[in-house]
Each structure stands twice: as structure tokens, then as C-alpha cells.
Design an enzyme around this catalytic site. Structure first.
Site, PDB file in Angstrom:
ATOM      1  N   GLY A  40       0.870  -1.176   0.000  1.00 44.17           N
ATOM      2  CA  GLY A  40       0.000   0.000   0.000  1.00 44.17           C
ATOM      3  C   GLY A  40       0.899   1.215   0.000  1.00 44.17           C
ATOM      4  O   GLY A  40       1.535   1.503   1.003  1.00 44.17           O
ATOM      5  N   HIS A  41       1.004   1.878  -1.144  1.00 44.74           N
ATOM      6  CA  HIS A  41       1.918   3.011  -1.280  1.00 44.74           C
ATOM      7  C   HIS A  41       1.104   4.299  -1.388  1.00 44.74           C
ATOM      8  O   HIS A  41       0.326   4.465  -2.318  1.00 44.74           O
ATOM      9  CB  HIS A  41       2.815   2.831  -2.504  1.00 44.74           C
ATOM     10  CG  HIS A  41       3.716   1.628  -2.401  1.00 44.74           C
ATOM     11  ND1 HIS A  41       4.540   1.214  -3.405  1.00 44.74           N
ATOM     12  CD2 HIS A  41       3.917   0.758  -1.366  1.00 44.74           C
ATOM     13  CE1 HIS A  41       5.216   0.141  -3.004  1.00 44.74           C
ATOM     14  NE2 HIS A  41       4.847  -0.158  -1.776  1.00 44.74           N
ATOM     15  N   GLN A 223       7.235  -3.526   0.204  1.00 42.78           N
ATOM     16  CA  GLN A 223       7.621  -4.065   1.519  1.00 42.78           C
ATOM     17  C   GLN A 223       8.986  -3.479   1.929  1.00 42.78           C
ATOM     18  O   GLN A 223       9.307  -2.386   1.492  1.00 42.78           O
ATOM     19  CB  GLN A 223       7.632  -5.603   1.499  1.00 42.78           C
ATOM     20  CG  GLN A 223       6.249  -6.234   1.388  1.00 42.78           C
ATOM     21  CD  GLN A 223       5.730  -6.353  -0.030  1.00 42.78           C
ATOM     22  OE1 GLN A 223       6.418  -6.804  -0.908  1.00 42.78           O
ATOM     23  NE2 GLN A 223       4.497  -5.946  -0.262  1.00 42.78           N
TER      24      GLN A 223
HETATM   25  P1  GDP Z   1       5.030   2.865   1.682  1.00 40.44           P
HETATM   26  O1  GDP Z   1       4.325   1.563   1.759  1.00 40.44           O
HETATM   27  O2  GDP Z   1       6.485   2.741   1.969  1.00 40.44           O
HETATM   28  O3  GDP Z   1       4.765   3.611   0.410  1.00 40.44           O
HETATM   29  O4  GDP Z   1       4.452   3.761   2.873  1.00 40.44           O
HETATM   30  P2  GDP Z   1       2.893   3.923   3.265  1.00 40.44           P
HETATM   31  O5  GDP Z   1       2.245   4.776   2.253  1.00 40.44           O
HETATM   32  O6  GDP Z   1       2.296   2.616   3.563  1.00 40.44           O
HETATM   33  O7  GDP Z   1       3.040   4.665   4.662  1.00 40.44           O
HETATM   34  C1  GDP Z   1       3.768   5.838   4.781  1.00 40.44           C
HETATM   35  C2  GDP Z   1       2.840   6.909   5.348  1.00 40.44           C
HETATM   36  O8  GDP Z   1       3.622   8.016   5.690  1.00 40.44           O
HETATM   37  C3  GDP Z   1       1.822   7.428   4.339  1.00 40.44           C
HETATM   38  O9  GDP Z   1       0.658   7.766   5.020  1.00 40.44           O
HETATM   39  C4  GDP Z   1       2.499   8.658   3.759  1.00 40.44           C
HETATM   40  O10 GDP Z   1       1.578   9.623   3.273  1.00 40.44           O
HETATM   41  C5  GDP Z   1       3.190   9.167   4.983  1.00 40.44           C
HETATM   42  N1  GDP Z   1       4.403   9.967   4.773  1.00 40.44           N
HETATM   43  C6  GDP Z   1       5.453   9.750   3.959  1.00 40.44           C
HETATM   44  N2  GDP Z   1       6.444  10.636   4.213  1.00 40.44           N
HETATM   45  C7  GDP Z   1       5.986  11.420   5.225  1.00 40.44           C
HETATM   46  C8  GDP Z   1       6.557  12.483   5.976  1.00 40.44           C
HETATM   47  O11 GDP Z   1       7.685  12.878   5.776  1.00 40.44           O
HETATM   48  N3  GDP Z   1       5.772  13.008   6.968  1.00 40.44           N
HETATM   49  C9  GDP Z   1       4.507  12.598   7.216  1.00 40.44           C
HETATM   50  N4  GDP Z   1       3.821  13.202   8.160  1.00 40.44           N
HETATM   51  N5  GDP Z   1       3.962  11.588   6.541  1.00 40.44           N
HETATM   52  C10 GDP Z   1       4.704  11.000   5.574  1.00 40.44           C
HETATM   53  P1  IMO Z   2       4.466  -1.791   1.573  1.00 38.74           P
HETATM   54  O1  IMO Z   2       4.916  -1.993   0.156  1.00 38.74           O
HETATM   55  C1  IMO Z   2       4.262  -3.367   5.597  1.00 38.74           C
HETATM   56  C2  IMO Z   2       3.759  -7.673   6.033  1.00 38.74           C
HETATM   57  C3  IMO Z   2       2.475  -8.183   6.634  1.00 38.74           C
HETATM   58  C4  IMO Z   2       2.991  -9.404   7.353  1.00 38.74           C
HETATM   59  C5  IMO Z   2       4.048  -9.945   6.393  1.00 38.74           C
HETATM   60  C6  IMO Z   2       3.570 -11.033   5.470  1.00 38.74           C
HETATM   61  O2  IMO Z   2       3.251  -0.969   1.700  1.00 38.74           O
HETATM   62  O3  IMO Z   2       5.609  -1.333   2.427  1.00 38.74           O
HETATM   63  P2  IMO Z   2       2.002 -11.030   3.325  1.00 38.74           P
HETATM   64  O4  IMO Z   2       0.590 -10.583   3.140  1.00 38.74           O
HETATM   65  O5  IMO Z   2       2.974 -10.318   2.444  1.00 38.74           O
HETATM   66  O6  IMO Z   2       2.163 -12.495   3.255  1.00 38.74           O
HETATM   67  O7  IMO Z   2       2.351 -10.628   4.853  1.00 38.74           O
HETATM   68  O8  IMO Z   2       4.466  -8.831   5.623  1.00 38.74           O
HETATM   69  N1  IMO Z   2       3.620  -6.802   4.849  1.00 38.74           N
HETATM   70  C7  IMO Z   2       3.824  -5.492   4.871  1.00 38.74           C
HETATM   71  N2  IMO Z   2       4.092  -4.657   5.910  1.00 38.74           N
HETATM   72  N3  IMO Z   2       4.195  -2.883   4.350  1.00 38.74           N
HETATM   73  C8  IMO Z   2       3.949  -3.690   3.302  1.00 38.74           C
HETATM   74  O9  IMO Z   2       4.007  -3.264   2.030  1.00 38.74           O
HETATM   75  C9  IMO Z   2       3.704  -5.062   3.542  1.00 38.74           C
HETATM   76  N4  IMO Z   2       3.404  -6.123   2.769  1.00 38.74           N
HETATM   77  C10 IMO Z   2       3.376  -7.176   3.579  1.00 38.74           C
HETATM   78  O10 IMO Z   2       1.904  -7.246   7.511  1.00 38.74           O
HETATM   79  O11 IMO Z   2       3.646  -9.028   8.530  1.00 38.74           O
HETATM   80 MG    MG Z   3       2.679   0.720   2.722  1.00 36.29          MG
END
Ligand code: GDP
Ligand code: IMO
Ligand code: MG
Length: 422
Positions: A40-41, A223
């Protein structure tokens, strides 16, 4: 620098989506190479929030080609829904998205088996996203998987799916779970196959030609390093190679075409799901959750939180060959009086400056901390390095030095503009 591999240096959710969006500006092509819709990005464009699961985050910038590479496991129904969701928000997908014909499929029995195995494990569960990722990669390794080429060949898909459903229904019955209806799955997946057909291509040839004409390619990791199947905290990992090498195998672009590796890490640590997190701290978790932060982008689960773990990020720098660091969520620490950084692990009389491979040892490890004074002012409005409070600059320099990599990006908010280049 033309070809860049971007990876997560911790346990996922480091803010890769945000940094990908920023780096896409100077790229022509963005490629996902592993994982599936467990990812989830998050990308913010102004007030608009987008969460990408299978489609590369580059899709949000006009005119960039996005590729879902051979190393990704694709749930076609989920991908169709994601593309439709983007279209409804007026994001142009046609002509900008290409799907590898050799990517493996995630099928409903994978999701069902994922859930059943977790149930059976009880308190020893992995805490997966229940998207069927492990069973889908399991089939791939066992050479019993179905791929996109099969999905878009209706007679072949029908025959293969019929046999796979028959086999997996036996397994599901053994778990005491409900068997799947071939007719229902077939109809749903055929519709998705028809929808996706126009996006399918030989992405290895496409990317090879792109490297020959010197297109700039950004490889979007999903991940993070410690969820890597080989280098993570096994068995509490995902089922793909989330580290830099995964970008090559998952795209067919060779290692000698890669120019740099960017590691993304938070200024603290988070993890969703089970497994060791040596620096976990209820204090920092409570603070971040009270701010409405650190809830999973895919499953909505509250993320576990802890202090920055330099033992882990140093290992990530080694395994990935990180050239540059992007540190995100610096603003999450804005209110703290004292900030801790883990510089070693201790287990009884043993001390480690690396992550022990034995999960039982790692689970027992207690962090050895250094303390830094907090800057106690908001960094949200900061746009240049020199504007950051001195204590924040000192903290960032210290965590980059401890990680043994060069700091190149500092992020103080989710928005594109809240990015500082060094
Ligand atoms: P990803 O899976 O690595 O793309 O990260 P996620 O999107 O799952 O989680 C990162 C969260 O941090 C998201 O809600 C972003 O919008 C937020 N985010 C990223 N950089 C920053 C930052 O510098 N400050 C704040 N407050 N939020 C950030
Ligand atoms: P992004 O790309 C954080 C974690 C799950 C679990 C383990 C195995 O957004 O950083 P799975 O469904 O892949 O078999 O789960 O990996 N996990 C993540 N944790 N960010 C993710 O993706 C993840 N994708 C899987 O929570 O611990
Ligand atoms: Mg994520």
C-alpha cells in the site's frame, strides 16, 4: 543517474510511495518488480490521497510509463478494480501501464489458503495481509502457478483453472473450509482477463529496449528489507525478495544496468504484523497513533512503532548496497524532548552489532540506545536543509552515519513539496 532501485530499509511502509512520486519527476519509466496487492503506497497530491497497491506510483505523473514486472504476483480482479478506481479519479492509465505476461496470478484459493494457514497457526501467525501472497509465490516456486499468459488464453486458462480448483478444493476441505465454485471463479477471472488483455506485453523486451535508448528507469520496491524472504526476520516475512536484487530478477533488467540504490527509511521504526521489532515502544506508538498516524494503508491495522534501529538499517545498507538514503516522517518526532536510537542489541552477556538470524535470539534482544535531544518545533514548513532546526540536522546526520550511507532526501510531510534535497 538513469536507473534507480528504490527499496524500503526497514519493515515496510517507510514512505516509498511518496519518494517514488518525487523521483518519478526525473524518470521515464517506473517498474514494480515484486510483491502484490499486499503493498500500500500512499501518495498525496495536494489534498488528494491515493493508495496504490499493484499499479506503480508513477502513474500519478502524466506521461510516465508504468510497468508491472514478471516478479509481481497479480490478483487480476484486484488490479482491474484499482485501474477503474484510478480512471474514475481521472488518472490516465491507458497507454501508461504495461503488465508482464509472465507475472504469476493470485487466485481465490491462494487467499483462502493464506487465511486458513494463519488460523491454524493461531498465536504463532505471521499476521499476513491475507491477500494470498505466500500461497501464490509458493505455487510459482513449486512450478504449479498460472500466469498472465495463461489468463489471456481462454481455453488454456479454463483447463488449468479447472484442474487447480479441483486440487485446491481438496486442500480446503481438509482445513474444514468451503470449497470454491469453478464456474464463479472462472467467470470472474475471465472478465478480468478480457479487461487486462490490452495492457499485457513482453516487459523484458520493452525494458531492454528502454535501457538501450537510455530511458531513465525507477524500480519501485514494495515491503522492506526485513520482510525479505531471504534476508528478513524469517518466518515473519513476505514471500518475495524485497531487497535490491529483487529488482533485477523481477524485471529482467540485469545488475550492470543499475546505477544507484536509494534506501527509504522512517526517522523511527514501524512494523505491521507479527515478528520481532527490537526497538518497539508503547510510548512512541501511543504518541504517533494519537496524532492519527501509522495505520496500515492496505489493511488499516495499527502499525507497531519503535525507535530508530541503526543495527537494522546498517544491515539494510549492506544487503541492498544503499548509495543514498531518503529519511521520511521526520516531523513525527517534532514534539519529543529526547529521541532514542538503537546502536546495538544485547541478549544476556552477548552483544550484537548486526541482526542475529535466529528468530528466538532476535526476539530476546534488548536495544542499546544512544539519546539525542529533540528539536521540539514543527518542521512541516521547512523546505531547505539549512532551515531545519540544528538538532534535527544533527539527528539526521547521526542516523545516516550509523546506517553507513549518504543522506540525500529528508521528508517532513506527506506532500511533494515537503521534501528537502541535500
Ligand atoms: P510505503 O508503503 O512505503 O509507500 O508507505 P505507506 O504509504 O504505507 O506509509 C507511509 C505513510 O507516511 C503514508 O501515510 C504517507 O503519506 C506518509 N508519509 C510519507 N512521508 C511522510 C513524511 O515525511 N511526513 C509525514 N507526516 N507523513 C509521511
Ligand atoms: P508496503 O509496500 C508493511 C507484512 C504483513 C505481514 C508480512 C507477510 O506498503 O511497504 P504477506 O501478506 O505479504 O504475506 O504478509 O508482511 N507486509 C507489509 N508490511 N508494508 C507492506 O508493504 C507489507 N506487505 C506485507 O503485515 O507481517
Ligand atoms: Mg505501505
Amino acid at each position: 543517474m538513469p536507473n534507480t532501485i528504490l527499496i524500503g530499509a526497514q519493515w515496510g511502509d517507510e514512505g516509498k510511495g511518496k519518494i517514488i512520486d518525487v523521483l518519478t519527476e526525473e524518470s521515464d519509466i517506473v517498474v514494480r518488480t515484486q510483491g502484490g496487492n499486499n503493498a500500500g503506497h500512499t501518495v498525496f497530491i495536494g489534498k488528494e490521497k491515493y493508495v496504490l497497491h499493484l499499479v506503480p506510483s508513477g502513474i500519478l505523473r502524466r506521461g510516465k510509463l508504468c510497468v508491472i514486472g514478471n516478479g509481481v504476483v497479480v490478483d487480476p480482479v484486484s488490479l482491474m478494480g484499482e485501474i477503474e478506481g484510478l480512471r474514475q479519479r481521472r488518472v490516465k492509465v491507458e497507454g501508461n501501464l504495461v503488465l508482464s505476461e509472465t507475472a504469476h496470478l493470485v487466485l481465490p484459493y491462494h487467499r483462502e489458503l493464506d487465511a486458513q494457514r494463519e488460523l491454524l497457526k493461531g498465536k504463532h501467525k505471521i499476521g499476513t495481509t491475507k491477500r494470498g501472497i505466500g500461497p501464490a509465490y509458493g505455487d510459482k516456486a513449486a512450478r504449479t502457478g498460472l500466469r498472465i499468459v495463461d489468463l489471456i488464453n481462454p481455453p488454456r486458462f479454463e483447463a488449468m483453472l479447472r484442474q487447480k480448483i479441483r486440487e485446491n478444493n481438496e486442500v480446503l476441505k481438509a482445513f474444514g473450509a468451503k470449497p470454491l465454485s469453478f464456474a464463479k471463479v472462472h467467470a470472474e477471472y475471465r472478465a478480468a482477463g478480457d479487461y487486462l488483455k490490452a495492457f499485457v506485453a513482453n516487459t523484458v523486451i520493452l525494458l531492454h529496449e528502454a535501457t538501450q535508448r537510455k530511458a531513465r528507469i525507477l524500480f519501485e520496491g514494495a515491503q522492506g528489507t526485513f520482510l525479505d524472504l531471504d534476508h528478513g526476520t524469517y518466518p515473519f516475512v513476505t514471500s518475495s525478495n524485497t531487497t535490491a536484487g529483487g529488482a533485477c530478477t523481477g524485471s529482467g533488467v540485469s545488475p550492470n544496468r543499475m546505477d544507484r540504490v536509494v534506501g527509504v527509511m522512517k526517522a523511527y521504526t514501524t512494523r505491521v504484523g507479527e515478528g520481532p521489532l527490537p526497538t518497539e515502544s508503547a510510548d512512541i506508538a501511543d504518541m504517533l497513533h494519537a496524532m492519527g498516524r501509522e495505520f496500515g494503508a492496505t489493511t488499516g491495522r495499527a502499525r507497531r512503532c519503535g525507535w530508530f534501529d541503526a543495527v537494522a538499517t546498517r544491515e539494510a545498507a549492506r544487503v541492498n548496497g544503499i548509495d543514498e538514503l531518503a529519511v521520511t516522517n521526520i516531523d513525527g518526532l517534532d514534539t519529543l524532548e529526547t529521541i532514542k536510537v538503537c546502536v546495538a542489541y544485547r541478549d544476556g552477556s552477548a552483544q550484537y552489532d548486526y541482526v542475529p538470524n535466529d528468530i528466538e535470539v532476535l526476539s530476546r534482544c534488548k536495544p542499546v540506545y544512544l539519546e539525542f535531544p529533540g528539536w521540539r518545533t514543527s518542521t512541516h514548513q521547512v523546505r531547505r536543509w539549512a532551515q531545519l532546526p540544528l538538532k534535527a540536522r544533527q539527528y539526521l546526520k547521526a542516523i545516516a552515519e550509523l546506517t553507513e550511507a549518504r543522506l540525500s532526501i529528508a521528508s517532513v510531510g506527506p506532500d511533494r513539496a515537503q521534501t528537502i534535497f541535500l
